[in-house]
Design a protein around this motif. Structure first.
Motif, mmCIF file in Angstrom:
data_model
loop_
_atom_site.group_PDB
_atom_site.id
_atom_site.type_symbol
_atom_site.label_atom_id
_atom_site.label_comp_id
_atom_site.label_asym_id
_atom_site.label_seq_id
_atom_site.Cartn_x
_atom_site.Cartn_y
_atom_site.Cartn_z
ATOM 1 N N MET A 1 0.822 -0.705 -0.194
ATOM 2 C CA MET A 1 -0.037 0.213 0.130
ATOM 3 C C MET A 1 1.204 0.851 0.036
ATOM 4 N N LYS A 2 -0.057 2.642 -0.701
ATOM 5 C CA LYS A 2 1.239 3.728 -0.852
ATOM 6 C C LYS A 2 1.252 3.697 0.939
ATOM 7 N N SER B 1 -2.976 6.788 6.638
ATOM 8 C CA SER B 1 -4.538 6.735 7.289
ATOM 9 C C SER B 1 -5.160 6.035 8.347
ATOM 10 N N ILE B 2 -4.730 4.792 7.268
ATOM 11 C CA ILE B 2 -5.451 3.211 8.092
ATOM 12 C C ILE B 2 -4.690 3.228 9.449
ATOM 13 N N ASP C 1 1.213 6.464 2.096
ATOM 14 C CA ASP C 1 -0.287 8.252 3.396
ATOM 15 C C ASP C 1 -1.939 7.003 2.963
ATOM 16 N N GLU C 2 -1.375 5.590 2.347
ATOM 17 C CA GLU C 2 -2.453 5.091 2.188
ATOM 18 C C GLU C 2 -2.705 4.700 3.356
ATOM 19 N N LYS C 3 -1.189 3.612 3.907
ATOM 20 C CA LYS C 3 -1.216 3.084 5.583
ATOM 21 C C LYS C 3 -1.293 3.977 6.564
#
Ligand code: ADP
Ligand code: MG
Length: 690
Positions: A524-525, A531-532, A527-529
């Motif tokens: 995952m990118k 945010s999670i 920023d995705e990580k």
């Protein structure tokens, strides 16, 4: 012919064999002679046939007679039979399966040595598929302790014995790499004798001595390399930059402790002392801080960071991932408020994050601050030392959780002016192994946990109990607790791993429609990580499904339950690391280990997780069950493939270390030991390529 003669010239054999040897990495006579047995079969004790028990493997002397191929009813199956008799007048039948060529090859009515399994049935002895060897000056297949080589389809042990034995005269060309004084002191053999004995031992005592000799040499070279590397590091700080002496000030340390919401443990104090003592010296520190998950390494690192800043240096922390770098920023910022309240440093701290995913502009700004010296503490990923970051005056670099500290990384850090380096790991490496794998670093161990934590309860879950665990966690989530689900490790490819974790995510979403189920994996990118992780921290995600990326450092006190799928695929130390993600709050935490495997070894290993919460103990158990190669891997540990060295013998290791230190003391550039020097240089080259 000599040691460097290529095997196709030295051996009289078919192309097919030469090719197979090449595949095994064996090109020259030297390579072949250094291809050591993995074990031995003791066929040296002679017995009479009638003394054998049913099923016993025996060695006996006598005569073969009347060999013939016997047809069988099974298609494609050919039996070869013969009679065997010895001087005592006892006889028995001998059988081989599917080896009709033996009829031409085996000597009849001549005295031979035979070794094989005896079967006793219907009042008759039968010798099954025995090895037969005519009586010679030296026996290599039977009537001796015979070498068994690593298994290979084409290159069998028998073949190797036949090829290696006639080349043994060339072992005399092996010179002693070890200094003579060490050979004498340790009671070792010469290298040439050791190589001969390790292939064809004359007795068990000399075999042991041969193995000790070759193992000693392996360990010695590694320790020599460690000692040399350590020396080079000491001398590496360029003389045109400031000395990095930072005298320890107990009052300063006490004042910092007074800002903490807890009292440091004894172990934390000891390791802080060791580190600050190193930082007092005019040459750079290279120290490894080992401490179990949750043992409180951050405070120890923080003390060292403050020490550097107090003396006007910059300090940096390097984390393996952006998630962890951000987390370090959070934990360190927590200290800062209290520190500034008492004005510990007499200045305001400027702490910045430097990670690859920052916008170019932000990055440039941070880099500018680092270059001008405005920034005191930088927290980052590899970007810290890889990109064109120029420090004004870097005094300390803390490296968190990097399994290997490679030659390349060291070179880059030398370019940054060789600051003090503190390497931290939560992987509990037993001391003996640390001495081998990280022998160029001094070792500090936090061997004590902060008091008052509830031990995590761990359970092994067989497939039939899966549903009851799901019911159990439903209750816990309803109470507001959070759950991690770790998916199994898939070695073959990242793609498969992502697929499996995505599938698990889907299936849990269906099983728990009332909850929010999140997904985290390495592809995952960032920023995705992020945010999670933010959502999970905020409690907006109830169940977080993840690959092993979650392994280190993540801190969510409200997460109290961890499910690990395919638990048998992980090493105990890794399982222990995962488990360390829970048990961080005040509520009782649980770890459930799912496995479909019913093997004994799996059970023993997982049972150890249930029985012990001490990471060092678990590492030791894993090491004993699986061996250092499996547990730490060649790559991870940075160790070259060791053949005979015993990595678990601490007393020996200490002796080897001292011997290596003595040699370097006597001859710093090793010029008094030219052969040793050459061997060391070639080891270093191999290690830098690992
Ligand atoms: P790790 O060694 O895994 O990096 P941390 O430094 O993150 O461990 O510490 C884990 C938690 O324990 C943190 O919340 C920290 O504030 C707390 N902690 C550290 N040292 C102590 C101590 N001596 N007593 C009580 N709590 C402590
Ligand atoms: Mg940590």
């Amino acid at each position: 012919m000599n040691l460097f003669t290529p095997l196709d010239a030295a051996l009289n054999t078919k192309k097919e064999y030469i090719l197979a040897l090449k595949e095994m990495g064996l090109y020259s006579v030297r390579d072949l002679l250094l291809y050591f047995p993995r074990g031995y079969e003791d066929l040296s004790q002679f017995k009479k046939i009638w003394e054998a028990k049913d099923g016993e493997i025996i060695t006996t002397k006598g005569y073969l007679h009347g060999i013939r191929v016997v047809p069988t009813k099974k298609r494609g199956m050919k039996l070869v039979k013969a009679m065997f008799y010895d001087d005592s007048g006892s006889e028995c039948e001998v059988v081989w399966f599917n080896q009709p060529h033996l009829v031409r090859m085996l000597p009849m009515d001549k005295e031979v040595i035979v070794a094989g399994k005896v079967q006793y049935s219907y009042g008759k002895y039968v010798l099954q598929s025995p090895t037969v060897e005519t009586i010679k000056e030296v026996q290599i297949h039977a009537g001796a302790t015979v070498p068994i080589y690593p298994q290979h389809e084409v290159i069998t042990s028998k073949w190797l014995r036949e090829k290696i034995n006639p080349l043994l005269f060339l072992t005399k060309e092996f010179e002693n790499i070890l200094p003579q004084e060490i050979i004498t002191e340790e009671g070792l053999m010469s290298k040439s004798e050791a190589i001969r004995e390790v292939h064809f031992p004359s007795d068990s005592k000399s075999l042991k001595k041969a193995q000790d000799t070759l193992g000693y040499e392996e360990l010695f070279l590694l320790q020599l390399n460690a000692v040399k590397t350590k020396e080079e590091w000491k001398d590496s700080r360029p003389s045109n930059v400031d000395s990095i002496k930072m005298p320890m000030d107990p009052e300063f340390v006490k004042a910092f402790f007074s800002t903490l919401p807890f009292t440091p443990t004894g172990a934390q104090k000891v390791t802080i002392y060791e580190i600050l003592k190193d930082m007092e010296r005019p040459f750079p520190m290279m120290r490894l801080l080992e401490g179990d998950v949750g043992s409180g390494k951050t405070v120890v690192a923080m003390t060292a960071l403050l020490q550097a800043v107090k003396y006007g240096y910059q300090a940096a922390i390097m984390a393996p991932t952006e998630v962890l770098a951000r987390q370090h920023l959070i934990s360190i910022s927590k200290f800062v408020e209290e520190i500034e309240k008492i004005d510990l440093l007499g200045k305001t701290l400027n702490i910045q994050l430097l990670i690859g995913s920052l916008k170019t502009k932000e990055k440039e700004a941070v880099k500018g601050g680092i270059k001008s010296g405005q920034v005191n503490i930088v927290i980052g990923t590899h970007a810290l030392i890889q990109e064109d970051v120029e420090f004004d005056n870097l005094g300390l670099l803390v490296i968190d959780e990097q399994h290997r500290f490679g030659v390349k990384q060291r070179e880059i850090i030398v370019k940054q002016g060789s600051p003090h380096v503190l390497h931290m790991t939560a992987t509990p490496i037993p001391r003996t192994l640390a001495l081998v794998a990280y022998g160029d670093q001094d070792l500090s161990v936090i061997n004590e946990m902060p008091k008052g934590r509830l031990p995590i309860i761990t359970k092994i879950v067989p497939p039939e109990n899966r549903e009851s665990v799901y019911k159990y966690i439903t209750g816990k989530i309803d109470e507001g607790q959070q759950v991690y689900v770790i998916c199994p490790l898939i070695d073959e490819s990242d793609v498969l791993e992502v697929k499996s974790v995505t599938a698990e995510h889907e299936s849990l979403k269906q099983r728990f429609p009332q909850f929010k189920v999140g997904l985290l994996h390495g592809k995952m990118k960032s920023d995705e990580k992020d945010s999670i992780m933010k959502q999970f921290k905020a409690g907006d995600i109830n169940i977080l499904v993840s690959t092993s990326v979650i392994e280190v450092g993540v801190d969510v006190p409200n997460a109290t339950i961890m499910l690990i799928e395919g638990a048998e695929r992980f090493g105990l130390s890794q399982l222990h690391q995962f488990r360390g993600r829970v048990g961080r709050g005040k509520v009782q935490s649980y770890c459930f280990l799912y496995t479909n495997s019913s093997s004994d070894l799996t059970y023993q290993r997982l049972k150890a997780m249930v029985d012990y919460t001490d990471g060092f103990k678990l590492a030791e158990i894993d090491l004993n069950l699986r061996g250092p190669g499996e547990v730490y891997g060649v790559r991870q540990s940075g160790l070259p493939d060791l053949k005979l060295a015993n990595l678990l013998d601490g007393i020996l290791l200490d002796r080897v270390r001292k011997a290596a230190e003595k040699i370097v003391e006597k001859s710093k550039d090793l010029s008094d030991y030219p052969l040793l020097k050459k061997a060391w240089e070639s080891l270093r080259k191999r290690m830098s390529e690992l």
